[in-house]
Design a protein around this motif. Structure first.
Motif, PDB file in Angstrom:
ATOM      1  N   VAL A 108       0.550  -1.055  -0.536  1.00  0.00           N
ATOM      2  CA  VAL A 108      -0.046  -0.252  -0.089  1.00  0.00           C
ATOM      3  C   VAL A 108       1.132   1.282  -0.185  1.00  0.00           C
ATOM      4  N   GLY A 109       0.863   2.111  -1.085  1.00  0.00           N
ATOM      5  CA  GLY A 109       1.428   3.136  -0.904  1.00  0.00           C
ATOM      6  C   GLY A 109       0.679   4.339  -1.230  1.00  0.00           C
ATOM      7  N   VAL A 110       0.775   5.901  -1.189  1.00  0.00           N
ATOM      8  CA  VAL A 110       0.368   6.819  -0.822  1.00  0.00           C
ATOM      9  C   VAL A 110       1.189   7.898  -2.194  1.00  0.00           C
ATOM     10  N   ARG A 111      -0.516   8.689  -2.814  1.00  0.00           N
ATOM     11  CA  ARG A 111      -0.674   9.670  -4.271  1.00  0.00           C
ATOM     12  C   ARG A 111      -0.708  10.390  -3.765  1.00  0.00           C
ATOM     13  N   LEU A 112      -0.329  11.781  -4.194  1.00  0.00           N
ATOM     14  CA  LEU A 112      -0.606  13.137  -3.962  1.00  0.00           C
ATOM     15  C   LEU A 112      -1.755  13.664  -5.264  1.00  0.00           C
ATOM     16  N   ILE A 113      -2.522  13.985  -5.236  1.00  0.00           N
ATOM     17  CA  ILE A 113      -3.069  14.722  -6.571  1.00  0.00           C
ATOM     18  C   ILE A 113      -3.118  16.359  -6.344  1.00  0.00           C
ATOM     19  N   PRO A 114      -2.993  17.012  -6.559  1.00  0.00           N
ATOM     20  CA  PRO A 114      -3.447  18.654  -6.319  1.00  0.00           C
ATOM     21  C   PRO A 114      -5.147  18.852  -6.406  1.00  0.00           C
ATOM     22  N   ILE A 115      -6.036  19.467  -6.133  1.00  0.00           N
ATOM     23  CA  ILE A 115      -7.494  19.521  -5.499  1.00  0.00           C
ATOM     24  C   ILE A 115      -7.860  20.185  -7.534  1.00  0.00           C
ATOM     25  N   ALA A 116      -7.030  20.815  -7.877  1.00  0.00           N
ATOM     26  CA  ALA A 116      -7.381  21.135  -9.430  1.00  0.00           C
ATOM     27  C   ALA A 116      -7.454  19.819 -10.584  1.00  0.00           C
ATOM     28  N   ASP A 117      -6.457  19.242 -10.552  1.00  0.00           N
ATOM     29  CA  ASP A 117      -5.931  17.697 -11.087  1.00  0.00           C
ATOM     30  C   ASP A 117      -7.011  17.195 -10.669  1.00  0.00           C
ATOM     31  N   TYR A 118      -7.084  16.558  -9.550  1.00  0.00           N
ATOM     32  CA  TYR A 118      -7.979  15.584  -9.090  1.00  0.00           C
ATOM     33  C   TYR A 118      -9.547  15.832  -9.659  1.00  0.00           C
ATOM     34  N   LEU A 119      -9.738  17.606  -9.466  1.00  0.00           N
ATOM     35  CA  LEU A 119     -11.858  17.872 -10.200  1.00  0.00           C
ATOM     36  C   LEU A 119     -11.493  17.152 -11.197  1.00  0.00           C
ATOM     37  N   THR A 120     -10.499  17.608 -12.436  1.00  0.00           N
ATOM     38  CA  THR A 120     -11.061  17.608 -14.387  1.00  0.00           C
ATOM     39  C   THR A 120      -9.658  16.732 -14.764  1.00  0.00           C
ATOM     40  N   ASP A 121      -9.554  16.154 -13.248  1.00  0.00           N
ATOM     41  CA  ASP A 121      -8.459  14.686 -14.658  1.00  0.00           C
ATOM     42  C   ASP A 121      -9.012  13.923 -15.955  1.00  0.00           C
ATOM     43  N   GLY A 122      -9.997  13.520 -15.311  1.00  0.00           N
ATOM     44  CA  GLY A 122     -11.303  13.185 -16.486  1.00  0.00           C
ATOM     45  C   GLY A 122     -11.152  13.812 -17.630  1.00  0.00           C
ATOM     46  N   VAL A 123     -11.787  15.157 -17.960  1.00  0.00           N
ATOM     47  CA  VAL A 123     -11.576  15.943 -19.267  1.00  0.00           C
ATOM     48  C   VAL A 123     -10.739  16.656 -19.259  1.00  0.00           C
ATOM     49  N   ARG A 124     -10.053  16.852 -18.320  1.00  0.00           N
ATOM     50  CA  ARG A 124      -8.774  18.243 -18.509  1.00  0.00           C
ATOM     51  C   ARG A 124      -7.720  18.299 -20.073  1.00  0.00           C
ATOM     52  N   PRO A 125      -7.504  16.834 -20.772  1.00  0.00           N
ATOM     53  CA  PRO A 125      -7.039  16.593 -22.033  1.00  0.00           C
ATOM     54  C   PRO A 125      -8.197  16.607 -23.015  1.00  0.00           C
ATOM     55  N   VAL A 126      -9.159  16.151 -22.680  1.00  0.00           N
ATOM     56  CA  VAL A 126      -9.917  16.278 -23.955  1.00  0.00           C
ATOM     57  C   VAL A 126     -10.480  17.684 -23.694  1.00  0.00           C
ATOM     58  N   LEU A 127     -10.603  18.642 -23.517  1.00  0.00           N
ATOM     59  CA  LEU A 127     -10.968  19.885 -23.892  1.00  0.00           C
ATOM     60  C   LEU A 127      -9.536  20.217 -24.175  1.00  0.00           C
ATOM     61  N   TRP A 128      -8.925  20.314 -23.958  1.00  0.00           N
ATOM     62  CA  TRP A 128      -7.281  21.058 -24.708  1.00  0.00           C
ATOM     63  C   TRP A 128      -6.877  20.900 -25.871  1.00  0.00           C
ATOM     64  N   ILE A 129      -7.540  19.215 -26.196  1.00  0.00           N
ATOM     65  CA  ILE A 129      -7.388  18.981 -27.529  1.00  0.00           C
ATOM     66  C   ILE A 129      -8.657  19.706 -28.339  1.00  0.00           C
ATOM     67  N   LEU A 130      -9.502  19.722 -27.873  1.00  0.00           N
ATOM     68  CA  LEU A 130     -11.110  20.332 -28.843  1.00  0.00           C
ATOM     69  C   LEU A 130     -10.548  22.134 -28.865  1.00  0.00           C
ATOM     70  N   PHE A 131     -10.182  22.545 -27.629  1.00  0.00           N
ATOM     71  CA  PHE A 131     -10.140  23.835 -27.613  1.00  0.00           C
ATOM     72  C   PHE A 131      -9.338  24.180 -28.958  1.00  0.00           C
ATOM     73  N   GLY A 132      -7.921  22.958 -28.939  1.00  0.00           N
ATOM     74  CA  GLY A 132      -6.713  23.431 -29.891  1.00  0.00           C
ATOM     75  C   GLY A 132      -7.551  23.238 -31.447  1.00  0.00           C
ATOM     76  N   ALA A 133      -8.236  21.808 -31.522  1.00  0.00           N
ATOM     77  CA  ALA A 133      -9.352  21.799 -32.882  1.00  0.00           C
ATOM     78  C   ALA A 133      -9.622  22.907 -33.148  1.00  0.00           C
ATOM     79  N   ALA A 134     -10.730  23.947 -31.964  1.00  0.00           N
ATOM     80  CA  ALA A 134     -11.465  24.531 -32.254  1.00  0.00           C
ATOM     81  C   ALA A 134     -10.276  26.271 -32.600  1.00  0.00           C
ATOM     82  N   SER A 135      -9.184  25.878 -32.509  1.00  0.00           N
ATOM     83  CA  SER A 135      -8.270  26.912 -32.832  1.00  0.00           C
ATOM     84  C   SER A 135      -7.872  26.550 -33.962  1.00  0.00           C
ATOM     85  N   LEU A 136      -7.333  25.692 -35.107  1.00  0.00           N
ATOM     86  CA  LEU A 136      -7.181  25.307 -36.293  1.00  0.00           C
ATOM     87  C   LEU A 136      -8.341  25.471 -36.694  1.00  0.00           C
ATOM     88  N   LEU A 137      -9.643  25.805 -36.178  1.00  0.00           N
ATOM     89  CA  LEU A 137     -10.227  25.144 -37.425  1.00  0.00           C
ATOM     90  C   LEU A 137     -10.678  27.340 -37.511  1.00  0.00           C
TER      91      LEU A 137
END
Length: 884
Positions: free
Chosen positions: A333-362
């Protein structure tokens, strides 16, 4: 006009231009006056406007000196009026440009709104970079983050050197009674210092004090040592108490006992999520030895100057010490530390930035598209610009006029973009994924509108500056003598616009393929068999510990309740289970299992299985198939032999070819063995994408747990029977609250709502990319066909048919689209690998997706070129040749 021409002629002779040039300029001025009259001016006003533009003094140079000396506002108004008339005279060009700009600006604004609301908006916690969520990691559970055992937390807090404070939040359920219908309130009981660690001040009242953690009075059968104070959420304050500003100090009834409200938290404070009430958690005697059950959420605030890496090393040291001290429970058993902002948005952060980049390309593609249209149109205006330059117009003045036209286009596109962004956000809000945090903050806020204004201004410069500078750099005599159509059709000038359009088709190809992959993935997911039939099933979560304190009382309570439910008109059958599939609050107990007769292993090395309590009718109600043996019956009681049912996944993992029936197993750290009397089909519990897990069912009559979900199958729409079902339950124990009422289909739908959200976003992108590519193709083909009208006439004069000309135009559009598809195919393969984690049952190289997108784009290319091709095929032969 004669006086005007006399003044102009003197200037022209002074410049020693030939008579050909003189006639061109005279004709241009006359045509300009006619255009002004057609635009709505009176003849007198048109002549005055022409005089202002082309000469109304002793010399043309004086006129421009006077124009430059006019007030800036008046000059700008003149530019705006002229630009508006110019754009209105070309409605086709203006509509194409506006469509491209509105779509791209609107999409970029909508995506920025989502990114701003979810990722960029500040969290309501002071110094949020120092606020960490702390998790256990266990290799036996795949090494992913896991909630924390209370015993480990107590040692962390005692031995750590990196945090100002560590605090826990334990999920709990309170029963709110009093005015109105009884209600089960999902809540957190929190340790001392929790709100100090989070740092968010209350909207009303105060945090818990040290006295609140010492002044609790035991509430028998409820929660030993529970305090008598609570803090409530903003949502509960508004919903249940109407936002009463004088609520602090008043009491509410939790399970019939008075609790004093000491604080109301602000609306943005939603951590841990999905709870509406907080109360103090007093220490319990068993806490120190509780290291196997992991259900606590831990947060900590780093000391100033301590980095995340230093804290990680500190916590790793403690984990190693605990592993040595408690090998039975803390092995690996170990320990893992995650900043609260990363924890709250961990599942959507990469997708949203990729889509925002795609919008910029458009947006870049749209700017290039409009810039290409402006360049193509600029060739037609070379005569006008040459005349303006000849009579004294400076490059700066001409560029300003052209930028004014582009600015008007961008402004209209920005307004259209705001409308499109608003509509897109409203559409996406119909598909809000429960996993996306802070989605309620997405909207057209001041920051988003400021972003839209900035994008509009940059778009105006990006679209207009380069074409304007290129258009004003013309050779006067060459511009007035040369054929504009020949210039427009010059290969060097066409090539740049062709590359831009091919790039837009490539981008559309990438996004279309991504949308097709996600759509096929979702379709594959929805086709997965969950192991039961969810139609017309209603679930109601109940907790009866306060009303039935002994196992015998709880067994009797649920037997009576299910009997009343079964006799309710419209109800086909009724049952109860401790962990209903896809329920976000299901009690998911996983424990070590030892097969009697097999080599005995230490507890921490034994394989595990989920333990689920169910009543006899549960399997038939859910339509879970019986593979072998029998299900539970009325004879399975506390005083009879202990029995169990296993699913197929457990039968294969634990018993192989031996067969599970008749085998005996021991769960946990001891207790009487259970005999397996049946094998049932696998049911998916957390999501359709997870593989079936080993599961062991025990009869409720041999368990007596008080946290169960009542399940009913109805003959018609279950929502119509909710009042009758509530009355049936209340007839057994009045005032019983329900923490969640939902149909099985709703719960299933929630588990893949994030996939639907991602699909909707990418599909929206793909649709707009296709529209931009269509605009680009149509604009390029239309202008190219218009400039080559003389060539088409010559071809037809030499024997070509209209069908030949039509085929020529369409083939050129298809060649451009084909080039874009080829480039986009490479990008689609790369993008497919980037979204591999979002796919289910589909590879990034799915043939149907990779073939469908090119076919659609080629059909769109044919449709976009159809109208220009038909116009080219119907060209008037003599008029086309005379024009050259």
């Amino acid at each position: 006009m004669r006086t005007l021409w006399t003044r102009l002629r003197g200037f022209l002779f002074a410049r020693r231009l030939d008579r050909d040039l003189e006639r061109q300029i005279e004709s241009h001025i006359a045509l300009h006056v006619e255009d002004l009259v057609r635009g709505g001016m009176s003849p007198q006003e048109a002549r005055r406007q022409a005089a202002r533009e082309f000469g109304n003094a002793t010399s043309i140079r004086e006129v421009y000196r006077e124009t430059r000396s006019l007030p800036l506002l008046e000059t700008l108004l003149l530019d705006v009026r002229y630009a508006a008339r110019t754009l209105l005279r070309r409605p086709g060009f203006t509509a194409l440009a506006l469509a491209a700009l509105s779509l791209s600006i609107g999409l970029s604004t909508a995506l920025f709104s989502i990114v701003h609301g979810v990722l960029l908006r500040s969290l309501p916690y002071p110094d949020q970079d120092r606020l960490m969520t702390v998790w256990q990691t266990d290799p036996k559970k795949g090494g992913a983050r896991d909630e924390v055992a209370i015993g480990n937390f107590l040692d962390w807090r005692l031995r750590q050197r990196s945090f100002e404070g560590l605090a826990i939040a334990e999920p709990f359920s309170h029963e709110l009674s009093g005015d109105g219908e009884p209600e089960a309130i999902r809540s957190w009981i929190v340790s001392e210092g929790f709100f100090e660690v989070m740092g968010t001040p209350p909207l009303l009242g105060r945090w818990f004090t040290a006295e609140d953690y010492r002044a609790g009075s035991p509430l028998e059968g409820y929660y030993p040592g529970a305090a008598r104070v609570v803090i409530i959420s903003h949502g509960l304050w508004q919903r249940r108490f109407g936002g009463d500003p004088n609520l602090i100090g008043k009491q509410l009834q939790l399970r019939g006992r008075p609790m004093t409200i000491v604080g109301v938290m602000p609306p943005e404070f939603q951590f841990p999520a999905k709870r509406e009430l907080w109360s103090p958690r007093l220490p319990q005697p068993q806490d120190r030895d509780s290291r196997a059950a992991t259900y606590m959420t831990v947060t900590g605030r780093l000391k100033p100057g301590i980095t995340r890496e230093q804290a990680r090393q500190d916590m790793a040291r403690i984990a190693a010490e605990l592993e040595a001290e408690h090998p039975r429970t803390n092995q690996g058993v170990g320990v893992r530390l995650i900043p609260i902002a990363d924890y709250l948005t961990d599942g959507v952060r990469p997708v949203l930035w990729i889509l925002f980049g795609a919008a910029s390309l458009l947006l870049v593609a749209a700017c290039a598209n409009v810039g290409g249209l402006l360049l193509a149109r600029g060739v037609e205006r070379r005569h006008e610009l040459a005349v303006r330059s000849a009579i004294g117009g400076s490059t700066r003045r001409l560029v300003r006029q052209l930028l004014t036209e582009t600015g008007l286009l961008a402004l209209a596109g920005g307004l259209g973009g705001v409308a499109i962004a608003y509509g897109a956000l409203r559409l996406l809000m119909f598909l809000p994924p429960s996993q996306v945090p802070r989605i309620e903050y997405v909207g057209l806020s001041g920051a988003v509108l400021l972003f839209c204004c900035a994008v509009t201004a940059l778009t105006a410069l990006a679209c207009g500056l380069a074409p304007a500078l290129r258009m004003v750099r013309v050779d006067l005599a060459d511009a007035l003598k040369s054929s504009s159509r020949a210039l427009a059709a010059a290969p060097a000038r066409q090539r740049g616009r062709q590359v831009l359009v091919a790039a837009q088709v490539a981008l559309a190809m990438v996004l279309l393929t991504g949308a097709a992959l996600l759509a096929r993935s979702l379709a594959t997911l929805l086709a997965v068999d969950p192991g039961f039939r969810p139609e017309r099933i209603l679930s109601l979560e109940v907790h009866v510990y306060a009303r039935a304190r002994t196992p015998q009382e709880r067994i009797a309570y649920f037997r009576q309740t299910l009997d009343r439910l079964s006799r309710t008109p419209g109800v086909v059958s009724a049952a109860a289970v401790s962990a209903f599939p896809f329920h976000d609050n299901a009690i998911d107990i996983e424990t070590a299992v030892q097969v009697v007769g097999a080599p005995e292993l230490p507890v921490h090395q034994r394989p595990t299985a989920r333990i689920t309590t169910a009543t006899p009718a549960y399997f038939e109600l859910m339509r879970i198939p019986l593979r072998d043996g029998r299900t539970f019956g009325d004879a399975d009681a506390l005083e009879t032999e202990r029995v169990a049912i296993v699913n197929e996944a457990m039968a294969r993992r634990f018993f192989d070819a031996r067969g599970a029936l008749g085998q005996r197993v021991v769960t946990g750290t001891g207790g009487a063995p259970r005999t397996i009397v049946g094998v049932v089909g696998n049911t998916l519990r957390k999501g359709l994408s997870e593989p079936p897990q080993p599961e062991l069912y025990v009869p409720h009559a041999q368990s007596g747990t008080g946290s169960m979900t009542c399940v009913v199958r109805t003959a018609a729409d279950p929502w119509g029977l909710v009042p009758a079902i509530k009355e049936a339950i209340w007839s057994v124990k009045g005032g019983q609250p329900f923490s969640k009422i939902a149909t099985a289909e709703q719960l299933m739908s929630t588990t893949h709502s994030e996939r639907r959200f991602h699909l909707a976003l990418i599909a929206l992108f793909a649709g707009m990319a296709v529209m931009l590519a269509t605009v680009g193709l149509f604009g390029l083909v239309s202008y190219a066909a218009n400039q080559r009208r003389g060539e088409m006439g010559l071809r037809m004069a030499l024997g070509a048919s209209g069908l030949n000309v039509l085929g020529l135009v369409v083939r050129e559009a298809l060649s451009l689209a084909g080039l874009g598809v080829a480039l986009g195919l490479v990008g689609a393969l790369v993008a497919g690998n980037l979204i591999r984690a979002m796919l289910f049952g589909v590879t990034p190289y799915d043939p149907a997706s990779l073939a469908g997108a090119p076919a659609l784009l080629l059909l769109i290319a044919i449709a976009a070129s159809a109208a220009p091709a038909l116009r080219a095929a119907r060209v008037d032969l003599m008029r086309a040749l005379r024009a050259e």
